[in-house]
Write a protein that holds these residues in place. Structure first.
Motif, PDB file in Angstrom:
ATOM      1  N   HIS A   1     -67.642  10.740   0.697  1.00 36.29           N
ATOM      2  CA  HIS A   1     -66.794  11.267  -0.618  1.00 36.29           C
ATOM      3  C   HIS A   1     -66.078  12.388   0.057  1.00 36.29           C
ATOM      4  CE1 HIS A   1     -68.570   8.439  -3.442  1.00 36.29           C
ATOM      5  NE2 HIS A   1     -69.559   8.834  -3.188  1.00 36.29           N
ATOM      6  N   PHE A   2     -67.052  13.540   0.832  1.00 37.84           N
ATOM      7  CA  PHE A   2     -66.230  14.558   1.470  1.00 37.84           C
ATOM      8  C   PHE A   2     -65.009  14.224   2.344  1.00 37.84           C
ATOM      9  CE2 PHE A   2     -65.440  18.141   4.096  1.00 37.84           C
ATOM     10  CZ  PHE A   2     -65.545  19.269   3.374  1.00 37.84           C
ATOM     11  N   TYR A   3     -65.101  13.246   3.239  1.00 37.97           N
ATOM     12  CA  TYR A   3     -63.976  12.814   4.143  1.00 37.97           C
ATOM     13  C   TYR A   3     -62.948  12.524   3.150  1.00 37.97           C
ATOM     14  CZ  TYR A   3     -61.465  10.639   7.678  1.00 37.97           C
ATOM     15  OH  TYR A   3     -60.443  10.061   8.600  1.00 37.97           O
ATOM     16  N   THR A   4     -63.062  11.892   2.182  1.00 34.74           N
ATOM     17  CA  THR A   4     -62.049  11.289   1.187  1.00 34.74           C
ATOM     18  C   THR A   4     -61.347  12.463   0.296  1.00 34.74           C
ATOM     19  OG1 THR A   4     -63.087   9.274   0.451  1.00 34.74           O
ATOM     20  CG2 THR A   4     -61.654   9.661  -0.783  1.00 34.74           C
ATOM     21  N   LEU A   5     -62.395  13.361  -0.088  1.00 30.93           N
ATOM     22  CA  LEU A   5     -61.777  14.817  -0.472  1.00 30.93           C
ATOM     23  C   LEU A   5     -60.905  15.438   0.211  1.00 30.93           C
ATOM     24  CD1 LEU A   5     -64.717  15.564  -2.889  1.00 30.93           C
ATOM     25  CD2 LEU A   5     -62.625  14.840  -3.855  1.00 30.93           C
ATOM     26  N   PHE A   6     -61.431  15.320   1.275  1.00 26.95           N
ATOM     27  CA  PHE A   6     -60.708  16.302   2.340  1.00 26.95           C
ATOM     28  C   PHE A   6     -59.284  15.696   2.795  1.00 26.95           C
ATOM     29  CE2 PHE A   6     -59.256  18.145   6.394  1.00 26.95           C
ATOM     30  CZ  PHE A   6     -59.889  19.129   6.322  1.00 26.95           C
ATOM     31  N   THR A   7     -59.196  14.436   2.913  1.00 23.76           N
ATOM     32  CA  THR A   7     -57.998  13.893   3.049  1.00 23.76           C
ATOM     33  C   THR A   7     -56.944  13.991   1.932  1.00 23.76           C
ATOM     34  OG1 THR A   7     -58.984  11.641   2.444  1.00 23.76           O
ATOM     35  CG2 THR A   7     -59.013  12.041   4.731  1.00 23.76           C
ATOM     36  N   LEU A   8     -57.722  14.033   0.636  1.00 25.19           N
ATOM     37  CA  LEU A   8     -57.022  14.109  -0.720  1.00 25.19           C
ATOM     38  C   LEU A   8     -56.193  15.473  -0.556  1.00 25.19           C
ATOM     39  CD1 LEU A   8     -56.023  12.903  -3.278  1.00 25.19           C
ATOM     40  CD2 LEU A   8     -58.198  14.116  -4.326  1.00 25.19           C
ATOM     41  N   SER A   9     -57.171  16.365  -0.119  1.00 27.59           N
ATOM     42  CA  SER A   9     -56.678  17.821  -0.104  1.00 27.59           C
ATOM     43  C   SER A   9     -55.428  17.891   1.017  1.00 27.59           C
ATOM     44  CB  SER A   9     -57.771  18.801   0.263  1.00 27.59           C
ATOM     45  OG  SER A   9     -57.979  18.748   1.590  1.00 27.59           O
ATOM     46  N   PHE A  10     -55.477  17.159   1.869  1.00 24.67           N
ATOM     47  CA  PHE A  10     -54.309  17.165   2.845  1.00 24.67           C
ATOM     48  C   PHE A  10     -53.202  16.731   2.003  1.00 24.67           C
ATOM     49  CE2 PHE A  10     -51.498  14.915   5.893  1.00 24.67           C
ATOM     50  CZ  PHE A  10     -51.288  16.110   6.886  1.00 24.67           C
ATOM     51  N   TYR A  11     -53.295  15.654   1.320  1.00 26.95           N
ATOM     52  CA  TYR A  11     -52.035  15.144   0.459  1.00 26.95           C
ATOM     53  C   TYR A  11     -51.547  16.192  -0.458  1.00 26.95           C
ATOM     54  CZ  TYR A  11     -50.100  12.667  -3.477  1.00 26.95           C
ATOM     55  OH  TYR A  11     -49.187  12.042  -4.651  1.00 26.95           O
ATOM     56  N   ILE A  12     -52.497  16.878  -1.005  1.00 28.06           N
ATOM     57  CA  ILE A  12     -52.377  17.873  -2.389  1.00 28.06           C
ATOM     58  C   ILE A  12     -51.567  18.963  -1.641  1.00 28.06           C
ATOM     59  CG2 ILE A  12     -52.959  19.529  -3.760  1.00 28.06           C
ATOM     60  CD1 ILE A  12     -55.336  17.479  -4.416  1.00 28.06           C
ATOM     61  N   PHE A  13     -52.094  19.456  -0.214  1.00 33.05           N
ATOM     62  CA  PHE A  13     -51.376  20.398   0.354  1.00 33.05           C
ATOM     63  C   PHE A  13     -49.916  20.164   0.729  1.00 33.05           C
ATOM     64  CE2 PHE A  13     -50.679  22.966   4.405  1.00 33.05           C
ATOM     65  CZ  PHE A  13     -50.792  24.154   3.831  1.00 33.05           C
ATOM     66  N   ARG A  14     -49.815  18.958   1.140  1.00 38.39           N
ATOM     67  CA  ARG A  14     -48.607  18.488   1.729  1.00 38.39           C
ATOM     68  C   ARG A  14     -47.476  18.442   0.779  1.00 38.39           C
ATOM     69  NH1 ARG A  14     -48.763  20.433   6.245  1.00 38.39           N
ATOM     70  NH2 ARG A  14     -48.972  18.903   8.211  1.00 38.39           N
ATOM     71  N   ILE A  15     -47.781  18.106  -0.510  1.00 44.02           N
ATOM     72  CA  ILE A  15     -46.877  18.031  -1.463  1.00 44.02           C
ATOM     73  C   ILE A  15     -46.531  19.374  -2.335  1.00 44.02           C
ATOM     74  CG2 ILE A  15     -47.226  15.504  -2.012  1.00 44.02           C
ATOM     75  CD1 ILE A  15     -48.729  16.023  -4.522  1.00 44.02           C
ATOM     76  N   LYS A  16     -47.328  20.353  -1.894  1.00 46.72           N
ATOM     77  CA  LYS A  16     -47.217  21.562  -2.091  1.00 46.72           C
ATOM     78  C   LYS A  16     -47.597  21.806  -3.735  1.00 46.72           C
ATOM     79  CE  LYS A  16     -43.574  22.853   1.167  1.00 46.72           C
ATOM     80  NZ  LYS A  16     -44.536  23.333   2.346  1.00 46.72           N
ATOM     81  N   LEU A  17     -48.673  21.200  -3.955  1.00 45.39           N
ATOM     82  CA  LEU A  17     -49.206  21.310  -5.404  1.00 45.39           C
ATOM     83  C   LEU A  17     -50.253  22.491  -5.448  1.00 45.39           C
ATOM     84  CD1 LEU A  17     -49.327  19.630  -8.109  1.00 45.39           C
ATOM     85  CD2 LEU A  17     -51.510  18.605  -7.133  1.00 45.39           C
TER      86      LEU A  17
END
Length: 353
Positions: A272-288
């Motif tokens: 789950h941490f790995y998935t949350l980390f990759t999700l944080s990358f997505y969030i960061f990239r869309i500048k949320l």
């Protein structure tokens, strides 16, 4: 160069070992040694063996330098770190011989620290001889690393990451080690004591660095980690860039996890941490990146993982189907590239619903 011709076998007692640890003439070389692995019961078992007069396997030391002014010789422990560390810790009063960890629980040394032993028992420990193979300083560090690997490859207590630590000392593993010291991991208890002792934190952080450098579709198997360590051993020009991004993503995760018990609980599972980390990358990239947006994401993820943790479900049919699929992907084939990608896509779809 033959190592055998440059080795002499001698005996040294525990008093010599203790004195040389204290003076800095006996050291652990972290460029190839693993972290200190033995737990208390292992140390107690060794001290019991010494007090019972049992033999202990030989130790390898490498004379890697001599102070030209004082003549002080510094020796690195090539093999035997756990044994030498255990005896030094005991004579330094770091632990007692707890009865529950002794084979002979009724022995008169049961429960005692070193200072509490009988005088003859203390003398037995101080005078106990280790058989030591001294390797002289004509042998180069690469040969010493190869020797360490050969001595330990058949030793099942060494895991792949500990072997990598001996084989690689380059830029990629150095960055993974540096990141492992960030307070985030301790704040959220991502790694347990066994993870830390066995360098599994370094291994996991390496898989995340692979994601940052190469994407979620890259393999995260043991052989894949070895390949990346080799590729970025000598040169890693993107190291600072990757480190900066890693820190940014930890900040995003901190916003998401802070104050959310269900999320913090679930993040301790590496899948789950790995998935949350990759999700944080997505969030960061869309500048949320506003506080309100982070709070919204955090609240929705808290609800998602509350259902996951408690094995309940959503009323919405579409979201329920997504959660059922996520559960399955988190239980079977968790390291498969397609499954890692799909878990991320499911959370992205859920957040956008």
């Amino acid at each position: 160069m033959s190592i055998v011709r440059n080795v002499k076998v001698e005996s040294r007692d525990i008093k010599w070992i203790s004195d040389n640890f204290k003076s800095g003439e006996l050291i652990i070389d972290n460029s190839f040694q693993r972290r200190y692995v033995w737990i208390k019961k292992d140390k107690i078992s060794l001290i019991e063996s010494i007090l019972m007069g049992y033999p202990i396997p030989e130790v390898y030391l490498w004379q890697n330098k001599t102070d030209p002014e004082t003549g002080k010789r510094v020796h690195s422990i090539v093999d035997g770190q756990q044994r030498l560390g255990a005896v030094f810790d005991y004579v330094s009063e770091q632990f007692s011989l707890e009865k529950k960890h002794l084979e002979y629980q009724d022995a008169n040394f049961s429960g005692k620290k070193f200072s509490e032993l009988e005088d003859d028992q203390k003398a037995m420990i101080w005078g106990y001889d280790f058989s030591i193979r001294f390797i002289n300083n004509s042998i180069m560090i690469d040969d010493i690393k190869n020797l360490f690997l050969r001595l330990n490859r058949t030793n099942t207590t060494l895991n792949p990451q500990e072997l990598r630590n001996a084989e690689f000392n380059g830029e990629f593993i150095k960055l993974a080690d540096e990141i492992s010291k960030h307070p985030f991991w301790k704040d959220y208890n991502i790694f347990n004591n066994t993870d830390l002792r066995r360098m599994l934190d370094i291994q996991f952080i390496s898989t995340i660095l692979i994601f940052i450098r190469m994407g979620i579709a890259e393999e995260t198997s043991q052989s894949a980690i070895n390949k990346v360590y080799d590729q970025y051993n000598d040169e890693y020009p993107e190291a600072e860039e990757d480190k900066e991004l890693f820190m940014e993503l930890l900040n995003v995760l901190n916003f998401i996890l802070k104050g959310k018990d269900n999320l913090q609980y679930i993040a301790k599972r590496k899948t789950h941490f790995y998935t949350l980390f990759t999700l944080s990358f997505y969030i960061f990239r869309i500048k949320l990146d506003s506080a309100n947006n982070y709070q919204s994401v955090s609240t929705k993820l808290e609800e998602w993982f509350a259902h996951y943790k408690n094995e309940t479900n959503f009323e919405n049919d579409t979201v329920r189907a997504l959660l059922d699929e996520y559960r399955l992907l988190s239980q079977e084939g968790v390291q498969k590239k397609a499954n890692r990608q799909r878990r991320l896509d499911i959370l992205k779809e859920y957040l956008s619903a």
